[in-house]
Design an enzyme around this catalytic site. Sequence first.
Site, PDB file in Angstrom:
ATOM      1  N   ASP A 128       0.689  -1.170  -0.144  1.00 30.50           N
ATOM      2  CA  ASP A 128      -0.153  -0.023   0.089  1.00 30.50           C
ATOM      3  C   ASP A 128       0.881   0.989   0.069  1.00 30.50           C
ATOM      4  O   ASP A 128       0.157   2.349   0.212  1.00 30.50           O
ATOM      5  CB  ASP A 128      -0.848   0.165   1.232  1.00 30.50           C
ATOM      6  CG  ASP A 128      -2.060  -0.983   1.044  1.00 30.50           C
ATOM      7  OD1 ASP A 128      -2.627  -0.864  -0.075  1.00 30.50           O
ATOM      8  OD2 ASP A 128      -2.530  -1.668   1.908  1.00 30.50           O
ATOM      9  N   ASP A 186      -7.552  -4.016  -5.062  1.00 32.21           N
ATOM     10  CA  ASP A 186      -6.971  -2.729  -4.429  1.00 32.21           C
ATOM     11  C   ASP A 186      -5.670  -2.389  -5.058  1.00 32.21           C
ATOM     12  O   ASP A 186      -5.225  -1.268  -5.069  1.00 32.21           O
ATOM     13  CB  ASP A 186      -6.989  -2.758  -2.728  1.00 32.21           C
ATOM     14  CG  ASP A 186      -7.962  -3.431  -2.468  1.00 32.21           C
ATOM     15  OD1 ASP A 186      -8.638  -4.564  -3.036  1.00 32.21           O
ATOM     16  OD2 ASP A 186      -8.602  -3.082  -1.301  1.00 32.21           O
TER      17      ASP A 186
END
Length: 409
Positions: A128, A186
Amino acid sequence: MKLNHKLTLSLLTVGILASACSQSNVKKEGDTSSQPVITDEFIKENIDFSVNQYQHLSTLVPEDKLPKTYIKDEDKFVTSGTSWWTSGFYPGTLLYLYEMSGDSSMLRLAEQKLEILEKEKNNEGTHDLGFMLFCSFGNAYRITGNEHYKNVMLQGAASLATRFHPETGLIKSWDHGSWKYPVIIDNMMNLEFLFWASEASGDDKYRNINISHADSTIKNHFRDDYSSYHVVDYDPTTGKVVDKKTHQGKADDSAWARGQSWGLYGYIVMYRDTKNPVYLDQAENIAAFILDHPNMPEDMVPYWDYDAPASDTTFRDASAAALNASALLELSKYTEDKAKAEKYVSAAEKTIISLSSDKYRAKLGQNGGFILLHSVGSLPHDSEVDVPLTYADYYYIEALKRYQDWFLD
Ligand code: GLY
């Protein structure tokens, strides 16, 4: 029953006009003038509100923490440390607000958080880093030109690239759980950061990682209707698919709302940086799944999962709506089909107007200082259900900025 598109749009128009009738910026029915639906005044009012709201939020955040959400029933303001995936959104939102308002207190608050966030540049334990470092340092570098921010990001991109393994051709998402080599939809969002790194460093390595990752994701994450699985697990030695599951959606074969938005946004970025029409096609097909879905509510704020029952008691996800709005505005610039471009802009406008209405926008001083109400983090884990979320705010402000930059004089 699936409504045809024209009917859906006119119903949407009526619904939105009804719910936002007090707002002077909204076009009157039958008004065919080319005046924008959203005006400078509308944007200014929302930005002024958000600056004031974030001034309040900033008083609730401890120095070494970042805001995540607020639980109204418990009057609990929830924060994270810097290594949590959402840590970059608060400074990122502050930086957008600084840019749009000129209020230097927003910049100062962002800079304080960049100081504590910087150490994440060495974090090789998360996929991330795009969210964490590009939404924060990326905006800071773009706005200030401070070379230190560039160096932080180059180190961060090198850390993220360690999670790419040629055997699978994909960036590994998670190290936890019983997965072998999990990749979540994601992850498409972290590629924007790597495109920047290729450009800034002159090293094609990052760009090649992105193309490999995005191509495998098209092949393995998507169903025939262009909805996507949340998690695809791979064999780390052969790169073969082991399993296709959900983590935050209703079921393995359902369409988790935010996941569809991550995919949409991700393939728009892929097209932006490669101009490969395959990615534009993919983005347009995902957009069609979202916009034509029979369960898309009239106000364009999706239920938390497109396969959840369309009912008054089903939770909405304002974070998915904000992402859709921002992504569709960009997609409208790339498509050569005028009707599609208009459809994307119209959907984005309706979404922005809904999110800016009393139903989704908090009152000043309430909602823990967050801007938007009604997002869902992970319903299957009973975590962050019907709450504000830091990333919902980020993509909402981004959508306002994009609308101002691209559609208003
Ligand atoms: N990336 C995690 C989420 O969308 O909830």
